[in-house]
Enzyme design. Sequence first.
Site, PDB file in Angstrom:
ATOM      1  N   PHE A  97       0.804  -1.222   0.000  1.00 56.37           N
ATOM      2  CA  PHE A  97       0.000   0.000   0.000  1.00 56.37           C
ATOM      3  C   PHE A  97       0.840   1.277   0.000  1.00 56.37           C
ATOM      4  O   PHE A  97       0.320   2.350  -0.316  1.00 56.37           O
ATOM      5  CB  PHE A  97      -0.944  -0.006   1.201  1.00 56.37           C
ATOM      6  CG  PHE A  97      -1.846  -1.206   1.246  1.00 56.37           C
ATOM      7  CD1 PHE A  97      -2.393  -1.720   0.079  1.00 56.37           C
ATOM      8  CD2 PHE A  97      -2.136  -1.835   2.442  1.00 56.37           C
ATOM      9  CE1 PHE A  97      -3.223  -2.833   0.106  1.00 56.37           C
ATOM     10  CE2 PHE A  97      -2.962  -2.945   2.486  1.00 56.37           C
ATOM     11  CZ  PHE A  97      -3.504  -3.451   1.310  1.00 56.37           C
ATOM     12  N   HIS A 109     -22.705  -6.555   5.682  1.00 50.32           N
ATOM     13  CA  HIS A 109     -23.277  -7.601   4.830  1.00 50.32           C
ATOM     14  C   HIS A 109     -24.629  -8.092   5.335  1.00 50.32           C
ATOM     15  O   HIS A 109     -25.420  -8.649   4.569  1.00 50.32           O
ATOM     16  CB  HIS A 109     -22.306  -8.772   4.685  1.00 50.32           C
ATOM     17  CG  HIS A 109     -22.092  -9.566   5.934  1.00 50.32           C
ATOM     18  ND1 HIS A 109     -21.137  -9.245   6.866  1.00 50.32           N
ATOM     19  CD2 HIS A 109     -22.726 -10.666   6.409  1.00 50.32           C
ATOM     20  CE1 HIS A 109     -21.177 -10.111   7.844  1.00 50.32           C
ATOM     21  NE2 HIS A 109     -22.127 -10.991   7.607  1.00 50.32           N
ATOM     22  N   HIS A 169     -23.940  -4.665  13.120  1.00 55.40           N
ATOM     23  CA  HIS A 169     -25.031  -5.557  12.744  1.00 55.40           C
ATOM     24  C   HIS A 169     -26.270  -5.384  13.621  1.00 55.40           C
ATOM     25  O   HIS A 169     -27.383  -5.173  13.131  1.00 55.40           O
ATOM     26  CB  HIS A 169     -24.586  -7.018  12.832  1.00 55.40           C
ATOM     27  CG  HIS A 169     -23.462  -7.377  11.924  1.00 55.40           C
ATOM     28  ND1 HIS A 169     -23.255  -6.769  10.713  1.00 55.40           N
ATOM     29  CD2 HIS A 169     -22.475  -8.296  12.038  1.00 55.40           C
ATOM     30  CE1 HIS A 169     -22.195  -7.304  10.117  1.00 55.40           C
ATOM     31  NE2 HIS A 169     -21.706  -8.220  10.917  1.00 55.40           N
TER      32      HIS A 169
END
Length: 513
Positions: free
Chosen positions: A111, A205, A267
């Site tokens: 990176f 997700h 979540h």
Amino acid sequence: MSDIGVDGWANPLRSPADRRLPRIAGPSGLVIFGVTGDLSRKKLMPAVYDLANRGLLPPGFSLIGFARREWEHQDFAQIVHDSVREHARTPFRKEVWRQLSEGMRFVPGDFGDDEAFKKLRETVDELDVTRGTSGNYAFYLSVPPKFFPQVVRQLKKHGLSDAPEGSWRRAVIEKPFGHDLASAKELNQVVHEVFPPDQVFRIDHYLGKETVQNILALRFANQMFEPIWNRSFVDHVQITMAEDIGIGGRAGYYDGIGSARDVIQNHLLQLLALTAMEEPSAFNAESLVTEKLKVLKAATLPADLGRHTVRGQYSAGSQGGEQVIGYLDEDGIDPASKTDTYAAIKLGIDNRRWAGVPFYLRTGKRLGRRVTEIAVVLQRAPHSPFDSTATEELGQNAIVIRVQPDEGVTVRFGSKVPGTSMEIRDVTMDFAYGESFTEESPEAYERLILDVLLGDANLFPRTEEVEESWKILDPIEEYWQKHGRLAHYPAGSWGPVEADQMLAQDGRSWRRP
């Protein structure tokens, strides 16, 4: 999820022009940083193939991998091929693979390597010409959070974040987004210096799962549920995410983070917001965020954090008939670690709809089974004409949304037992996705990657949501660091006894999914 059929509530997977037609991404490419990791291999690459196999990607779609490996383009294509064959949801078709693999490229480097990012810029420009990607690229940061600032600054430095006129450039960032409010704000500032806020897609997700999206359909497309979805009828709400596995090979990430930061902050608080929110004016990102933010801002902590929060850590025990080791004996874990592998908290929501209704959130590893569910538990009937002996086994009515693994909805209610006496017992009515629809549910990452390519931000938490979630969790984490005792529970159980006591003092008990 089928078309909902209420004004403003069409299935978001359908085109507004023709709900029978799926949405298809335009000319575009995806760059994955950290392409050698488990997430990329098991989820992202198979999801890209499944989208292509379903005809939802353009013919010239391109996939670029960036990692510290001395691979050629064909080596990367072979890695993708193996991942697809092992993990893809849809059947392998040679013609689909041939077309997709022609647009695969690999850029080696780390990176901080300016030469690697120059090569990435050249690769992007080459694909614009050879594959017709039209300058449209999403940069997926499947890397540890500490590398987010470095990657986005390199993208800026080498002109990769600057979209040509008429094109777009987007950043896709995996959780966790910071480890507390201060770090989240700092990270937001860095990312927004490079990408406009509406071009930053934070992946949770869970929000891509069909059953999570079905919360909205269940509530707002059906007259039978919404009238009782409030303090007048609901006794309490339980939101559970239980895992039956340990930390696996994630010691480097997990230790020091813990279950509350890893799961509750994102979540479970997102599930709470969807469960408790008011009806949005439309199914679009702005309307959804507006209503979710109202819930998160109205969330209140219990007055006594010692009595109404619990953190725990699993010890050795029996899981699935096998003996497993405790957390402190896992590879790479400090024997003196105080990291929580279980967390349970009680929250309130200070608004007219939910005043006085407790929301109990819990998550943990090495629990009895893998399950994620939202249980809306209703109050008992105010009057019963039946003898107590007739209803002694009768519990409370409940509406349970099963997020995973057996996706669907269960309604629990009392019914008379066949026979000559009046005996009432709990029964359930089940809706299961697998039994009710012929369509196979796409994986969450399929939906989310497609939404990124389409610029549809409906299912992605915004900056304000991330920061409000940290405002809820930070005081609990601070209390635990100063005063909280770490409870222990054997692997294979449903958590520490202290969590049971937390509900028992309120006259309630945890559901056993």
